[in-house]
Design a protein around this motif. Structure first.
Motif, PDB file in Angstrom:
ATOM      1  N   MET A   1       0.797  -1.197   0.000  1.00  0.00           N
ATOM      2  CA  MET A   1       0.000   0.000   0.000  1.00  0.00           C
ATOM      3  C   MET A   1       0.851   1.278   0.000  1.00  0.00           C
ATOM      4  O   MET A   1       0.535   2.197  -0.735  1.00  0.00           O
ATOM      5  N   PRO A   2       1.917   1.347   0.806  1.00  0.00           N
ATOM      6  CA  PRO A   2       2.702   2.594   0.793  1.00  0.00           C
ATOM      7  C   PRO A   2       3.269   2.942  -0.581  1.00  0.00           C
ATOM      8  O   PRO A   2       3.313   4.118  -0.944  1.00  0.00           O
ATOM      9  N   ALA A   3       3.685   1.941  -1.346  1.00  0.00           N
ATOM     10  CA  ALA A   3       4.238   2.236  -2.674  1.00  0.00           C
ATOM     11  C   ALA A   3       3.183   2.852  -3.578  1.00  0.00           C
ATOM     12  O   ALA A   3       3.438   3.846  -4.269  1.00  0.00           O
ATOM     13  N   ALA A   4       1.987   2.287  -3.581  1.00  0.00           N
ATOM     14  CA  ALA A   4       0.892   2.838  -4.396  1.00  0.00           C
ATOM     15  C   ALA A   4       0.546   4.248  -3.928  1.00  0.00           C
ATOM     16  O   ALA A   4       0.326   5.149  -4.745  1.00  0.00           O
ATOM     17  N   PHE A   5       0.518   4.442  -2.621  1.00  0.00           N
ATOM     18  CA  PHE A   5       0.214   5.751  -2.058  1.00  0.00           C
ATOM     19  C   PHE A   5       1.230   6.796  -2.526  1.00  0.00           C
ATOM     20  O   PHE A   5       0.856   7.875  -2.994  1.00  0.00           O
ATOM     21  N   VAL A   6       2.509   6.461  -2.430  1.00  0.00           N
ATOM     22  CA  VAL A   6       3.556   7.421  -2.810  1.00  0.00           C
ATOM     23  C   VAL A   6       3.515   7.710  -4.308  1.00  0.00           C
ATOM     24  O   VAL A   6       3.656   8.862  -4.733  1.00  0.00           O
ATOM     25  N   LEU A   7       3.284   6.679  -5.115  1.00  0.00           N
ATOM     26  CA  LEU A   7       3.188   6.903  -6.564  1.00  0.00           C
ATOM     27  C   LEU A   7       2.029   7.843  -6.893  1.00  0.00           C
ATOM     28  O   LEU A   7       2.184   8.775  -7.691  1.00  0.00           O
ATOM     29  N   LEU A   8       0.879   7.618  -6.282  1.00  0.00           N
ATOM     30  CA  LEU A   8      -0.279   8.486  -6.522  1.00  0.00           C
ATOM     31  C   LEU A   8      -0.043   9.896  -5.987  1.00  0.00           C
ATOM     32  O   LEU A   8      -0.409  10.883  -6.633  1.00  0.00           O
ATOM     33  N   LEU A   9       0.547   9.971  -4.829  1.00  0.00           N
ATOM     34  CA  LEU A   9       0.822  11.266  -4.216  1.00  0.00           C
ATOM     35  C   LEU A   9       1.705  12.122  -5.117  1.00  0.00           C
ATOM     36  O   LEU A   9       1.428  13.298  -5.348  1.00  0.00           O
ATOM     37  N   HIS A  10       2.743  11.509  -5.661  1.00  0.00           N
ATOM     38  CA  HIS A  10       3.646  12.254  -6.542  1.00  0.00           C
ATOM     39  C   HIS A  10       2.958  12.610  -7.854  1.00  0.00           C
ATOM     40  O   HIS A  10       3.207  13.679  -8.412  1.00  0.00           O
ATOM     41  N   ARG A  11       2.108  11.740  -8.337  1.00  0.00           N
ATOM     42  CA  ARG A  11       1.370  12.055  -9.567  1.00  0.00           C
ATOM     43  C   ARG A  11       0.446  13.253  -9.316  1.00  0.00           C
ATOM     44  O   ARG A  11       0.349  14.157 -10.133  1.00  0.00           O
ATOM     45  N   ARG A  12      -0.218  13.265  -8.175  1.00  0.00           N
ATOM     46  CA  ARG A  12      -1.183  14.330  -7.867  1.00  0.00           C
ATOM     47  C   ARG A  12      -0.500  15.667  -7.588  1.00  0.00           C
ATOM     48  O   ARG A  12      -0.967  16.724  -8.002  1.00  0.00           O
ATOM     49  N   PHE A  13       0.628  15.648  -6.903  1.00  0.00           N
ATOM     50  CA  PHE A  13       1.251  16.889  -6.443  1.00  0.00           C
ATOM     51  C   PHE A  13       2.575  17.214  -7.134  1.00  0.00           C
ATOM     52  O   PHE A  13       3.267  18.131  -6.703  1.00  0.00           O
ATOM     53  N   ARG A  14       2.933  16.508  -8.194  1.00  0.00           N
ATOM     54  CA  ARG A  14       4.261  16.701  -8.798  1.00  0.00           C
ATOM     55  C   ARG A  14       4.517  18.117  -9.296  1.00  0.00           C
ATOM     56  O   ARG A  14       5.637  18.601  -9.244  1.00  0.00           O
ATOM     57  N   ASP A  15       3.503  18.789  -9.781  1.00  0.00           N
ATOM     58  CA  ASP A  15       3.705  20.144 -10.306  1.00  0.00           C
ATOM     59  C   ASP A  15       3.222  21.234  -9.352  1.00  0.00           C
ATOM     60  O   ASP A  15       3.188  22.403  -9.709  1.00  0.00           O
TER      61      ASP A  15
END
Length: 146
Positions: A1-15
């Motif tokens: 779960m943490p890996a999916a969370f971090v991937l989504l988090l970076h996708r959402r907030f990358r810019d």
């Protein structure tokens, strides 16, 4: 779960450069969530920002609270990004690949703390999920009595 969370988090907030966007995201989640499903705002912001690069904030939230926050906000991120089922499948594959990559590069004798999510996540947490348009939806788990 943490890996999916971090991937989504970076996708959402990358810019996103304004930290207040993280605050707005947490506030939006809590505004839509029933009281029993809300996350502590300051702790949730610390978890998100720690995983976005402000590592010193991770010390402010214990492992159990972090797991609960990640679990709750994982679904909010999926919803916020309006992921299709194919994109969710791709996310799961990417998270699995990331986890295997980290495990291969880790020292074999390095102890990695784990948390039993069954003891951390409330048993009724699957009863509500955020939905697009900022509202929540009851989830039928098929475990209700007739």
């Amino acid at each position: 779960m943490p890996a999916a969370f971090v991937l989504l988090l970076h996708r959402r907030f990358r810019d996103v450069e304004d930290r207040r966007e993280v605050t707005r995201f947490v506030l939006g989640y809590n505004a839509a969530a029933p009281p029993t499903q809300r996350v502590p705002p300051r702790q949730a912001e610390a978890v998100l920002r720690a995983n976005l690069g402000e590592a010193h904030l991770a010390e402010l939230v214990d492992d159990v609270a972090t797991a609960r926050i990640m679990y709750a906000l994982l679904f909010a991120l999926v919803d916020d990004l309006a992921l299709s089922e194919d994109e969710i499948d791709d996310l799961i594959t990417a998270a699995d690949d990331l986890l295997h990559s980290v495990m291969k590069s880790s020292q074999p004798d390095l102890a990695v703390p784990t948390i039993d999510l069954a003891t951390v996540i409330p048993h009724d947490s699957m009863q509500w999920r955020p939905t697009r348009l900022g509202q929540g939806a009851e989830v039928n788990t098929g475990s209700g009595s007739m």
